[in-house]
Design a protein around this motif. Structure first.
Motif, PDB file in Angstrom:
ATOM      1  N   TRP A 139       0.847  -1.206   0.000  1.00  0.00           N
ATOM      2  CA  TRP A 139       0.000   0.000   0.000  1.00  0.00           C
ATOM      3  C   TRP A 139       0.877   1.249   0.000  1.00  0.00           C
ATOM      4  O   TRP A 139       0.655   2.185  -0.762  1.00  0.00           O
ATOM      5  CB  TRP A 139      -0.907  -0.021   1.225  1.00  0.00           C
ATOM      6  CG  TRP A 139      -2.260   0.608   1.032  1.00  0.00           C
ATOM      7  CD1 TRP A 139      -3.403   0.000   0.627  1.00  0.00           C
ATOM      8  CD2 TRP A 139      -2.600   1.984   1.258  1.00  0.00           C
ATOM      9  NE1 TRP A 139      -4.437   0.904   0.590  1.00  0.00           N
ATOM     10  CE2 TRP A 139      -3.980   2.128   0.969  1.00  0.00           C
ATOM     11  CE3 TRP A 139      -1.883   3.103   1.677  1.00  0.00           C
ATOM     12  CZ2 TRP A 139      -4.647   3.338   1.079  1.00  0.00           C
ATOM     13  CZ3 TRP A 139      -2.546   4.319   1.788  1.00  0.00           C
ATOM     14  CH2 TRP A 139      -3.909   4.430   1.496  1.00  0.00           C
ATOM     15  N   ARG A 140       1.891   1.233   0.851  1.00  0.00           N
ATOM     16  CA  ARG A 140       2.778   2.389   0.966  1.00  0.00           C
ATOM     17  C   ARG A 140       3.534   2.643  -0.346  1.00  0.00           C
ATOM     18  O   ARG A 140       3.714   3.791  -0.768  1.00  0.00           O
ATOM     19  CB  ARG A 140       3.773   2.188   2.111  1.00  0.00           C
ATOM     20  CG  ARG A 140       4.751   3.358   2.273  1.00  0.00           C
ATOM     21  CD  ARG A 140       5.754   3.121   3.382  1.00  0.00           C
ATOM     22  NE  ARG A 140       5.119   3.233   4.689  1.00  0.00           N
ATOM     23  CZ  ARG A 140       5.009   2.237   5.566  1.00  0.00           C
ATOM     24  NH1 ARG A 140       5.493   1.050   5.249  1.00  0.00           N
ATOM     25  NH2 ARG A 140       4.442   2.434   6.728  1.00  0.00           N
ATOM     26  N   GLU A 141       3.953   1.567  -1.004  1.00  0.00           N
ATOM     27  CA  GLU A 141       4.712   1.722  -2.246  1.00  0.00           C
ATOM     28  C   GLU A 141       3.893   2.444  -3.313  1.00  0.00           C
ATOM     29  O   GLU A 141       4.403   3.314  -4.032  1.00  0.00           O
ATOM     30  CB  GLU A 141       5.153   0.359  -2.766  1.00  0.00           C
ATOM     31  CG  GLU A 141       5.981   0.451  -4.042  1.00  0.00           C
ATOM     32  CD  GLU A 141       6.355  -0.898  -4.615  1.00  0.00           C
ATOM     33  OE1 GLU A 141       7.265  -0.938  -5.463  1.00  0.00           O
ATOM     34  OE2 GLU A 141       5.711  -1.908  -4.250  1.00  0.00           O
ATOM     35  N   VAL A 142       2.618   2.098  -3.431  1.00  0.00           N
ATOM     36  CA  VAL A 142       1.763   2.757  -4.419  1.00  0.00           C
ATOM     37  C   VAL A 142       1.652   4.248  -4.116  1.00  0.00           C
ATOM     38  O   VAL A 142       1.762   5.091  -5.022  1.00  0.00           O
ATOM     39  CB  VAL A 142       0.369   2.101  -4.453  1.00  0.00           C
ATOM     40  CG1 VAL A 142      -0.570   2.877  -5.374  1.00  0.00           C
ATOM     41  CG2 VAL A 142       0.471   0.646  -4.901  1.00  0.00           C
ATOM     42  N   ILE A 143       1.433   4.585  -2.859  1.00  0.00           N
ATOM     43  CA  ILE A 143       1.331   5.996  -2.472  1.00  0.00           C
ATOM     44  C   ILE A 143       2.645   6.720  -2.740  1.00  0.00           C
ATOM     45  O   ILE A 143       2.665   7.865  -3.233  1.00  0.00           O
ATOM     46  CB  ILE A 143       0.935   6.124  -0.986  1.00  0.00           C
ATOM     47  CG1 ILE A 143      -0.435   5.496  -0.723  1.00  0.00           C
ATOM     48  CG2 ILE A 143       0.955   7.590  -0.551  1.00  0.00           C
ATOM     49  CD1 ILE A 143      -1.585   6.124  -1.471  1.00  0.00           C
TER      50      ILE A 143
END
Length: 260
Positions: free
Chosen positions: A110-114
């Motif tokens: 999730w963090r990588e996409v953001i």
């Protein structure tokens, strides 16, 4: 109307494939010098640059991970060294992270996409604005998605990042307008690229997708790229702070065509 960008210095992040590749080619065709950013497959980026050069355009390639602010700063320094600054930034680099319901998604995924879609766009916009504000000119164009407006189950990070890009666009546009700088977004719908080939290459998936598009077809990357060229040109000199949807009408909710 002949839209020209002669002499303009442009950077396209994620510019070596898909929509980014089409944007790089269209900007170069309109006369802009194009810096093609990539994070992997340097041979693909170099091949694209050579293609532009073979058509009498000007292109360079720059490797940089947009999630790393130091790498982004060095990328802009490379453009400074090559061309003395920047006139057009196209924030195109992005990922969807793969499908997983919110309670099943890994935190790091999730963090990588953001970080790629939102933080990367901000890091690049910040560097661009530090150069554009003193020169009192420039255009930043963010590649968003119809999913800044349409929920997409299984892709909460992606939809969140694109909704945030919409507000980042509006806020930066408001801040930069007094300095003669425009900030916009283009939101593609279903566009036929290699990254989504699993959808359009499967007849059942394609049939389901087409039903969601009033024009009853997928878009072509060049159709997005042509809109980008229009918006970063002086033809759109009075347009800022808005998202332009290039989606075949997907955000017109075609399911309601026969009534509610």
């Amino acid at each position: 109307m002949n839209i020209r960008l002669d002499g303009k210095r442009a950077l396209v992040t994620g510019g070596n494939s898909g929509i980014g590749e089409a944007i790089s080619l269209c900007l170069a065709d309109a006369g802009a010098r194009v810096a093609i950013n990539y994070v992997a497959h340097p041979e693909v980026a170099q091949s694209l640059a050579q293609r532009i050069q073979s058509q009498h355009g000007v292109a360079i390639t720059i490797k940089a991970d947009v999630t790393n602010p130091e790498a982004v700063a060095k990328m802009f320094q490379s453009i400074d060294a090559a061309w003395g600054g920047i006139d057009i930034l196209v924030n195109n680099a992005g990922i969807d992270g793969g499908r997983a319901l919110g309670w099943e998604t890994g935190i790091e995924t999730w963090r990588e996409v953001i970080e790629v879609n939102l933080m990367g766009a901000f890091y690049c916009a910040r560097e661009a604005l530090q150069r554009m504000v003193p020169q009192e000119s420039g255009v930043i164009l963010n590649i968003s998605s119809v999913h800044e407006e349409i929920a997409w189950s299984g892709y909460s990070a992606y939809t969140t990042s694109k909704a945030a890009i919409s507000m980042l666009t509006k806020t930066l546009a408001q801040e930069a307008a007094p300095h003669g700088i425009r900030v916009l977004s283009v939101a593609p719908g279903a566009v036929k690229t290699a990254i989504n080939s699993s959808v359009w290459s499967d007849p059942a998936n394609l049939h389901d997708l087409i039903k969601k598009i009033p024009l009853r077809r997928l878009g072509d990357p060049e159709e997005v790229a042509r809109m980008v060229v229009v918006l970063v040109s002086d033809v759109a000199s009075y347009v800022t702070g808005r998202t332009v949807f290039v989606d075949g009408g997907m955000t017109d909710y075609p399911d309601f065509a026969q009534g509610g």
